[in-house]
Structure formats: C-alpha cells, structure tokens
Write an enzyme that holds these catalytic residues in place. Sequence first.
Site, mmCIF file in Angstrom:
data_model
loop_
_atom_site.group_PDB
_atom_site.id
_atom_site.type_symbol
_atom_site.label_atom_id
_atom_site.label_comp_id
_atom_site.label_asym_id
_atom_site.label_seq_id
_atom_site.Cartn_x
_atom_site.Cartn_y
_atom_site.Cartn_z
ATOM 1 N N CYS A 122 0.837 -1.207 0.000
ATOM 2 C CA CYS A 122 0.000 0.000 0.000
ATOM 3 C C CYS A 122 0.864 1.246 0.000
ATOM 4 O O CYS A 122 0.565 2.238 -0.667
ATOM 5 C CB CYS A 122 -0.910 -0.008 1.222
ATOM 6 S SG CYS A 122 -1.838 -1.531 1.415
HETATM 7 C C1 BEZ Z 1 0.693 -5.173 1.732
HETATM 8 O O1 BEZ Z 1 0.422 -3.984 1.654
HETATM 9 O O2 BEZ Z 1 1.625 -5.624 1.092
HETATM 10 C C2 BEZ Z 1 -0.133 -6.087 2.603
HETATM 11 C C3 BEZ Z 1 -1.082 -5.558 3.446
HETATM 12 C C4 BEZ Z 1 -1.830 -6.397 4.249
HETATM 13 C C5 BEZ Z 1 -1.635 -7.754 4.196
HETATM 14 C C6 BEZ Z 1 -0.677 -8.274 3.342
HETATM 15 C C7 BEZ Z 1 0.083 -7.445 2.531
#
Ligand code: BEZ
Length: 161
Positions: free
Chosen positions: A49
């Site tokens: 994100c």
């Molecule tokens: C990510 O942003 O990579 C992520 C966020 C929550 C769970 C798994 C990955």
Amino acid sequence: MTISVGDCIPNCTLAVMGGEGPAPVTTAELFNGKKALLFAVPGAFTPGCSMTHLPGYVANADTIKSHGVDSIICMSVNDAFVMGAWGRDNNATGSVRMMADGSAEFTKAVGMDLDLTERGLGVRSRRYSMLLDDGIIKTINLEDAPGGMEVSDADTMLDQV
Ligand code: BEZ
C-alpha cells in the site's frame, strides 16, 4: 454479497482527518453528482500500500483528473488519525482524499471485508479500485490477494477513465 458493476454505492459515514480532528463524511457527499475513483487497501503503512498503491495514485492524480475524474479517494479500515498521517507521509494532500472506514461499516456493506486476524490485522478491506459516476459503479478491479497489485493500480485505472 460483493457489490457489482451497475450497483449504487451504499449510504455510510466515513471519517477524514481535519484541522480539528476526525470529521464525518457521508458517501453521498463523496459520490453524488461526481465522477469519482475509489481505491481501497488492506492497511495504511503496509508494504504494498505504501510502496506502490498509494504513491501510484498520487503520481498519476493530475492525469487521472484531466480525464474528468472529480476526486480520487483512498479508503482503508484504519482510523482517521492513521489515514491522515499516511496521506501526509505520501504527499497525498490535495490530490488523494484519505478516508477512514474505522469500523469497516462501508467495507462490510460492499462485501469487501477480509479477515486478516491470523496475521494480526483483524478485519480489513480487500484491495480494489472502482470508478463511480454519480454513486453508480462503472468498473471494479478486485485483487485476489491482499498483497496483489495486478488490477487495482493507478496504471490500470488510467485505461478506464
Ligand atoms: C501489503 O500492503 O503488502 C499487505 C497488506 C496487508 C496484508 C498483506 C500485505
């Protein structure tokens, strides 16, 4: 049930970080009478994100808006304090509106809730993007995995606006 193309966005109240603290914003205020792009993430400050998803929309915000999109909204099941800090950290002020769905009311209403309890995150949102016109969903791009970034990224959305 997960929301589909052609459906109307539900009436919910979200929160945004304002100068005097968290302030309520209704989905009607956000979407009615507007062409809007919504993207949702499983968590502020999480790797995908923060490194790819939000920065991609910040970098492409002017181009996306030049195609008639009135607002770009980032949503997460986090509180407004966290969303405000995450937006500031990514220079999103003025280009992407950082919306908090703290109790997952909106996320559950659109059927996008994801139980990440085993990873210590509790109930979060699936990762997706949507284009909406006057509150009606025109396109949905839903990732299979929370870390996936195959279809909900800004580059894909640029082909849909
Ligand atoms: C990510 O942003 O990579 C992520 C966020 C929550 C769970 C798994 C990955």
